[in-house]
Design a protein around this motif. Sequence first.
Motif, short mmCIF file in Angstrom:
data_model
loop_
_atom_site.label_atom_id
_atom_site.label_comp_id
_atom_site.label_asym_id
_atom_site.label_seq_id
_atom_site.Cartn_x
_atom_site.Cartn_y
_atom_site.Cartn_z
N LYS A 58 -39.33 -0.76 92.36
CA LYS A 58 -38.84 -2.29 91.35
C LYS A 58 -38.23 -1.73 90.30
O LYS A 58 -37.85 -3.05 89.44
N THR A 103 -34.86 -3.71 88.97
CA THR A 103 -35.01 -4.58 88.71
C THR A 103 -35.07 -5.22 86.87
O THR A 103 -34.88 -5.97 86.41
N ILE A 104 -34.80 -4.47 86.62
CA ILE A 104 -35.15 -3.87 84.90
C ILE A 104 -33.52 -2.56 85.02
O ILE A 104 -33.35 -3.55 83.85
#
Length: 554
Positions: free
Chosen positions: A187, A191-192
Motif C-alpha cells: 500500500k 499510494t505514496i
Amino acid sequence: MKHRLRLLLALPPLIFLGIFYFYPLASILITSFTPENGAWAPGGLGRLVDSGYYAGVLWFTTWQAALSTLLTLLVALPGAYVFARFDFRGKALIQSMTAVPFVLPTVVTAAAFKALLGPGGLANQALMALFELNRPPIRIDHTVWFFLLAHIFYNYTVVLRIVGGFWARLSGELADAARMLGASGQKVFFTITLPLIMPAITAAAMLVFVFCFTSFGVVLILGGPRLATVEVEIYRQAVHLFNLPMAAALSMVQIVFTFALMGLYTWFERRSAVSLMPQAATGGLRRPHTRRERLVIGWNLTVMLLLLGTPLLALCLGSVLTEAGPALTYYRSLLENPTGSIMFVSPLAAMRNSLGFALAATLIALFIGWFSAAFLAGAKHRAAGIIDPLFMLPLSTSAVTLGFGFIIALDEPPLNLRTALLLPAVAHALVAFPFVIRSLLPAWRSIPRHLREAATMLGASPFRVWRHVDWPILRRALWVGAIFAFAISMGEFGATVFVARPRTPTLPLAIYRYLNQPGALNIGRAMAMSCLLMLTTSAGFLFIEKFRSIGGEF
C-alpha cells in the motif's frame, strides 16, 4: 555595445546550423510538397495514410516502440529500485558498466545479438551441441522479437539512471510515517512511492519511446527485409528505390513525431526534476540486511548480467572462435584483400576512414561548440533563451532524416557538396556539437568572476587571465566534449549510410556490409570490427564517467 559583440560569438554556430541543418530540413519540406517537377502538390503527404503499406509502416513503428518501452520498463524498474535504495559492493562500477550498451553504435548492438541469438550464434550452437539437435532451436532471426530484445538492451540504462536517480533523492519520511500508521509495504508503494516517482517514470518512458521510434540500425540489420520502421523505410525509398518524394514525406512525418515527442519529454523531465522533500542521493541508501533483500539484489544483478553481458560476451567470443578453434584469424584478415578486387575496401581502410572522419568531426564540433558555449555562458539578454534551444535541435532530429536532407539539399550549386570527402565529418559534427556545448557550458559558468577581476587588478593581460584562470577550468571539460564528439562520430551510422562515398566507408558501414554477406569469414570480420569499435566507444564513455562532475549535463 557589449551585448552586440557577444552576439558575434553566436554567428559561427548559427551559420553552421543554417547551412547544414535548417537548409536540408527546408529542402525535405519542399520536396514533400512539390514532388513532381516543382509543382505544388500538398496531397503528397496524404498518400502515406491512403496507402495501406505506408499506414502499416507508421503503425508498426508506433506499436513496436510502445512495446519496446513497456518491456524496458518491466525489466529495468526493479533494477532502478535496487540502485535507488541499496548500497552494495561494486555498485558504482556496475552502474557505470550498465551504460556501456547505450553508448555502443547500433551496428555493434546488432552484431552482438547476431553473435548470441542468430542461427549460428553462441546460444544456438551450445543448445545444438548439448541436446544433439540438427537445427537451431532459437529462431528469432528477422522477427520483431530480435530487435525488441536489442531495444531493451541499450535502453535499460535510461530507465535505470532517470528513475533510479530520482527515486534515490526522494525522502523516506512519508513512507516511514505510513508504515507507522499500519500501512503495508504494498500500500505504501502504490499510494505514496509510485505517485512520487511517476513523473520520472513517464519521462524515462518518453525518452525510450523516442529512441525506439527512431530506431534504424538494429531494425535494418535484425529485422530483415519484411520489417520496416519509418527510419528504415526512408532509407529504402531514398537509396534502393530512389523515390525521393516519398522519402521526403516520410521524413516530414518523422520530424513532426520526433519534435512532438521530445517536447513532451522535456515537459515531463522538468516535472521529474522537482521532488517532494528531496534529500542527498545517498541519504536513503542502506546495506541489505535480510535474506530477502540479498535475494532481490542478487536476482536483479543476474538479470542485468544476462541481458547486458551475454550479448557482448558472445560478440567477443564470435570474433575469436573459428571452425578450427580459438584463433585471431578474423583480426588478421582485416589486413587482407582476399579477392584482389580494385573495388574492395579493406576493413583496415574503413578503420582509417572512421578515424579520419572522427578527428575532423571532433575539430569541427569543438570549434562550433566553443563559440556556442562562450556565447551562452555570458549571455544575459533574451536572445540566449531563443538561441540555446536552437543549438540543441540536432539532438531531436533523427540521423537518417539529417542524412537524407544532405543528399537532396547539397547536390547542386551553390552548395554542391554531395561528393565532398569531408561531408560525413560535417554530418557527424552536426550530431556531436550539442554534446560539446553541454560539456563546456557548466565549466564555463563555474569560472569564479572574482578570480578574473583580481588577476586584472594585479596587472595581468587578458591573455594571461584566460591562460591562468579560464583555461585550467575549461581544459578538462573540453577533453570530455572532444571524447563525446569522437565516440559519436566513430559509431554514427544513420546519416553516414547516406553521405559516405562507396570507396570511403566508415567502420559501421563496413560492419553492416559484412553482416549482410554470406560466409563465416565475413561474419567473423564483422565481429572483429565490432569488438574494436566497442572498445573505442566504451573506453571513451568510461573516461567521461570518470570526469562526469566536470563534464556537463549529460
